[in-house]
Design an enzyme around this catalytic site. Sequence first.
Site, mmCIF file in Angstrom:
data_model
loop_
_atom_site.group_PDB
_atom_site.id
_atom_site.type_symbol
_atom_site.label_atom_id
_atom_site.label_comp_id
_atom_site.label_asym_id
_atom_site.label_seq_id
_atom_site.Cartn_x
_atom_site.Cartn_y
_atom_site.Cartn_z
ATOM 1 N N ASP A 72 -16.329 1.382 -6.605
ATOM 2 C CA ASP A 72 -16.018 2.682 -6.022
ATOM 3 C C ASP A 72 -15.972 2.584 -4.500
ATOM 4 O O ASP A 72 -16.551 1.667 -3.897
ATOM 5 C CB ASP A 72 -17.092 3.695 -6.447
ATOM 6 C CG ASP A 72 -16.614 5.131 -6.329
ATOM 7 O OD1 ASP A 72 -15.441 5.348 -5.957
ATOM 8 O OD2 ASP A 72 -17.417 6.031 -6.619
ATOM 9 N N GLU B 203 -11.765 1.488 -0.576
ATOM 10 C CA GLU B 203 -10.503 1.483 0.193
ATOM 11 C C GLU B 203 -10.608 0.740 1.540
ATOM 12 O O GLU B 203 -9.556 0.232 1.979
ATOM 13 C CB GLU B 203 -10.044 2.922 0.449
ATOM 14 C CG GLU B 203 -9.701 3.685 -0.802
ATOM 15 C CD GLU B 203 -10.954 4.187 -1.539
ATOM 16 O OE1 GLU B 203 -10.894 4.341 -2.773
ATOM 17 O OE2 GLU B 203 -11.978 4.388 -0.880
ATOM 18 N N ASP C 94 -10.697 11.220 -7.462
ATOM 19 C CA ASP C 94 -11.423 12.493 -7.450
ATOM 20 C C ASP C 94 -10.504 13.690 -7.651
ATOM 21 O O ASP C 94 -10.290 14.493 -6.741
ATOM 22 C CB ASP C 94 -12.188 12.643 -6.137
ATOM 23 C CG ASP C 94 -13.296 11.614 -6.013
ATOM 24 O OD1 ASP C 94 -13.757 11.122 -7.057
ATOM 25 O OD2 ASP C 94 -13.696 11.303 -4.886
ATOM 26 N N ARG D 31 -11.360 1.577 -7.733
ATOM 27 C CA ARG D 31 -10.623 2.706 -7.176
ATOM 28 C C ARG D 31 -9.550 2.222 -6.204
ATOM 29 O O ARG D 31 -8.427 2.711 -6.218
ATOM 30 C CB ARG D 31 -11.560 3.694 -6.478
ATOM 31 C CG ARG D 31 -10.865 5.017 -6.179
ATOM 32 C CD ARG D 31 -11.825 6.094 -5.748
ATOM 33 N NE ARG D 31 -12.198 5.987 -4.341
ATOM 34 C CZ ARG D 31 -12.842 6.938 -3.677
ATOM 35 N NH1 ARG D 31 -13.208 8.048 -4.299
ATOM 36 N NH2 ARG D 31 -13.154 6.786 -2.404
ATOM 37 N N ASP E 153 -23.200 6.815 -12.493
ATOM 38 C CA ASP E 153 -22.713 7.009 -11.128
ATOM 39 C C ASP E 153 -23.811 6.633 -10.126
ATOM 40 O O ASP E 153 -24.898 6.180 -10.497
ATOM 41 C CB ASP E 153 -22.257 8.451 -10.939
ATOM 42 C CG ASP E 153 -21.090 8.570 -9.975
ATOM 43 O OD1 ASP E 153 -21.018 7.755 -9.044
ATOM 44 O OD2 ASP E 153 -20.261 9.479 -10.145
#
Length: 535
Positions: free
Chosen positions: A407, A410, A502, A486, A298
């Site tokens: 990640d 959006e 999440d 994502r 991560d």
Amino acid sequence: MKSNWNPRFFFSTTFLLLTTPLSLTTPSGESVFCSHDQEINSNNSPNGESPLQFVEIERSSNVYEWKIIPQNHNNSNLEVPYLSQRKPTNHQRGPDQSPQYKMIVNMAPFSMTASRSVSGKTILDTSAAELVIANRFLQFGTFLASRWVYGLGEDSGPLLRKMGVNHTMWARGIYETGQGRNLYGSHPFLLNLEDNGRASGLLLINSNAIKVELKEQSGLPSVIFRAHGGVLHFVLFVGDSMKQVVKLYSERIGRPFLPPIWSLGYQISRWGFNSSEQVVAKQSQFKRSVPLDSIGFDLDVLDRKLPFTISENFKSEPPIAESLNGTKIIVNLSWLLQAESSFKPFQTARFKNLLLRNPSGSVHLGVNYPGRVAFPDFSDDKSQAWWTKLVKDYFQTKICFDGLWLDLNEPKSWEGGTHDCPSKNDNSTDHFNIDFGSHTICPSAVHTNGMEHYDLHNLYAWYQTQRTHQALKAIDPDRRWMLVSRGTFLGSGQWAGHWTGDISSSWDHLKQTIPHILTLGLVGLPFVGTDLCRG
């Protein structure tokens, strides 16, 4: 994203008669309203032309594709580029390919109906809603063949979509439960299952904010699509089963990619690795009891959570990839360009004019883990060479990864940015009720081609996924890379898988992931996983 152990499992899931009132926008921007008894003719347009163009793109035995646009429509920027570049077919069919449907289109007044050729069952009837084409507001509705509706991602609602629910499609980096609550992707495609097992599908090719309303009218199920711009570009798929309709749909948007076989195995990811030695120790612990195929790193493995960096604690000898002895490495890769001249990726992107800007011309900034961040414009073709060099150099000089995990694309911003963001729609607040600038780029931000982010927001992750896929192929074109994102849009599955974001470690969330994953498979993302044991 902050969690302890996150094992990730990835699963393979697999015309008509209407006299509706018509509202259109002419090329001059004036609105034209036609009542039930009016015809769309030269008398309805100030320039002597009908304001409406009906463009038939494909008519085959199982597929009908069309666009409804104003006359003299020439703004191709408002269309989804990779899905709108299909030329009209010659409509020829082979001797054994009789059409499964009958399509009738009337132009004065405008109406569409479609029915099955054999049974006569109506599968499309636009009398369900007024057709509207206006500035930043499009509307198209139809009655459905049944109440059995599936698709319409992405949200965490039930597999069977219920009447009386609105589905919002505006990518957001916030996990909220429930049907219709917009999450990370936009997939305006629905499947309609009939009582006898036959099925049809309706796809809206539009990248703007979309609200899909499922409702009963006079006891009949219907759907109304409303879009905050773009064009009304639809595809109707008619099949003998849901399987056939999904096959036709995936052929249109792009078949899903084939992931590496190791990615179907057991994976772990953790927020909280402190050093490469800790990773190797954890791998050894797992391998004594559980076969472990890959480890996901991560953001905390990075230097100050900046992309294309590695923390000093992970610069070990031998390199961590060698120490893991075959366990694959997946690295979190974000777009987070720290707005500091000392951060080279930001510096080069600004020099090459690859950053989103405010209407005033200044660089558009948001807030995320590294602090103030700038947004690269992946829709600009010139970004490909820039991004490929960054990914390639990262692989060759920092960490030898086997896959990437895109990640926050959006894209996510903890603030709306430095420019004042309108909190609501500027034209149709009653129909959308979306805070467009919440937790993302201001919709008024400007891309390098001059377009507002309004029109490209839902495509942001799609473009980054495509650029990353090409970058990985530049490293090794014969290798089957692991790539998950994502943020998603129609066709993202051509290059990447997805995970459900999440979620929390609760039985309710675990239960919701099952229909969530199945729905994503129906809309073209069969390679999907979810967090388990997440803190």
